[in-house]
Design an enzyme around this catalytic site. Structure first.
Site, mmCIF file in Angstrom:
data_model
loop_
_atom_site.group_PDB
_atom_site.id
_atom_site.type_symbol
_atom_site.label_atom_id
_atom_site.label_comp_id
_atom_site.label_asym_id
_atom_site.label_seq_id
_atom_site.Cartn_x
_atom_site.Cartn_y
_atom_site.Cartn_z
ATOM 1 N N CYS A 77 22.582 23.772 82.350
ATOM 2 C CA CYS A 77 21.620 23.306 83.848
ATOM 3 C C CYS A 77 21.396 24.728 84.306
ATOM 4 O O CYS A 77 20.904 26.034 83.929
ATOM 5 C CB CYS A 77 22.569 22.713 84.171
ATOM 6 S SG CYS A 77 21.362 21.416 85.756
ATOM 7 N N HIS A 174 24.251 18.305 81.453
ATOM 8 C CA HIS A 174 25.671 18.062 82.118
ATOM 9 C C HIS A 174 26.351 17.480 80.551
ATOM 10 O O HIS A 174 27.092 16.824 80.858
ATOM 11 C CB HIS A 174 26.001 17.938 82.628
ATOM 12 C CG HIS A 174 25.582 19.206 83.635
ATOM 13 N ND1 HIS A 174 26.111 19.634 85.012
ATOM 14 C CD2 HIS A 174 24.361 18.606 84.384
ATOM 15 C CE1 HIS A 174 25.334 20.690 85.225
ATOM 16 N NE2 HIS A 174 24.792 20.077 85.507
ATOM 17 N N GLU A 176 29.108 18.452 79.448
ATOM 18 C CA GLU A 176 31.006 18.341 79.849
ATOM 19 C C GLU A 176 31.302 16.882 80.140
ATOM 20 O O GLU A 176 32.328 16.931 81.129
ATOM 21 C CB GLU A 176 31.464 19.774 80.704
ATOM 22 C CG GLU A 176 30.832 19.611 81.717
ATOM 23 C CD GLU A 176 29.336 19.390 82.209
ATOM 24 O OE1 GLU A 176 28.657 20.087 81.168
ATOM 25 O OE2 GLU A 176 29.012 19.954 83.563
HETATM 26 N N1 GLN Z 1 19.245 22.702 90.600
HETATM 27 C C1 GLN Z 1 20.140 23.857 90.276
HETATM 28 C C2 GLN Z 1 19.758 25.289 90.305
HETATM 29 O O1 GLN Z 1 17.995 25.428 89.939
HETATM 30 C C3 GLN Z 1 20.992 23.148 89.312
HETATM 31 C C4 GLN Z 1 21.622 21.972 88.857
HETATM 32 C C5 GLN Z 1 22.245 21.954 87.802
HETATM 33 O O2 GLN Z 1 23.028 22.812 87.178
HETATM 34 N N2 GLN Z 1 22.942 21.389 87.509
HETATM 35 O O3 GLN Z 1 20.055 26.071 89.584
#
Ligand code: GLN
Length: 194
Positions: A77, A174, A176
């Site tokens: 992410c 995610h 994890e």
């Molecule tokens: N929205 C976050 C970003 O732009 C990422 C979200 C996440 O890591 N769950 O950095």
């Protein structure tokens, strides 16, 4: 094999727990000096703009760019946003470690934070084990472009959500946060490749 988990911000403890479950004792990393001992680093989910700021504050940004040139990084992410070579919504500095472009917070409200089930590509199943994958999205980015020798391993809604390129691995979800350890296993298997 020494694997670090970037621990200045984000969901690092769950990554550490998953690595431990797979027999690897993680090193929590919050200083540039720690990078020298590592074979690989996990960049967790969190808030990528905050991570960029903290990396600057700790003088870790440039050392991480260098690290990525010879060592492996697994981003999830926000970590994937850091690995990308192009970031939009808004434009943001990144490590330029993978030939992918990402758009931050790009899913509409329905997918924004949700749990979905997807079928991975055969190439993923062959290297792990077959079966659906549960994917947790939390304000996830969308990978808009995959270039060079970057390869898509899992897609959702025709968009790539797990991509590998050479030593690096990037997920927009995610792994994890589920009980499925296959994504972390794949990363560890990549590290063991000659
Ligand atoms: N929205 C976050 C970003 O732009 C990422 C979200 C996440 O890591 N769950 O950095």
């Amino acid at each position: 094999m020494k694997i670090g988990v970037f621990a200045l911000q984000g969901d690092f403890e769950r990554h550490g727990e998953m690595l431990r479950q797979l027999g690897v004792e993680p090193v929590y990393v919050n200083r540039a000096a720690q990078l020298a001992d590592l074979d690989a680093l996990v960049l967790p989910g969190g808030e990528s703009s905050t991570m960029v700021k903290l990396l600057d504050d700790e003088k870790m940004f440039d050392p991480l760019v260098e690290f990525a040139k010879t060592k492996s990084i697994f981003g999830t992410c926000a970590g994937t946003i850091l690995l990308a070579s192009g970031v939009t919504a808004p434009v943001q500095r990144s490590l330029q470690a993978m030939d992918i472009s990402v758009e931050r917070n790009a899913y509409g409200r329905q997918v924004d934070s949700s749990i979905r089930r997807v079928m991975p590509e055969q190439a993923f199943e062959e290297r792990t084990s077959p079966g659906e994958l549960e994917v947790v999205f939390i304000r996830a980015p969308i990978i808009r472009q995959v270039r060079g020798d970057a390869r898509v391993l899992v897609s959702f809604d025709s968009q790539p959500i797990l991509v590998e390129q050479g030593r690096h691995l990037a997920a927009t979800f995610h792994p994890e946060l589920t009980n499925d350890t296959r994504i972390h296993e794949l990363f560890l298997a990549k590290l063991r490749q000659p």
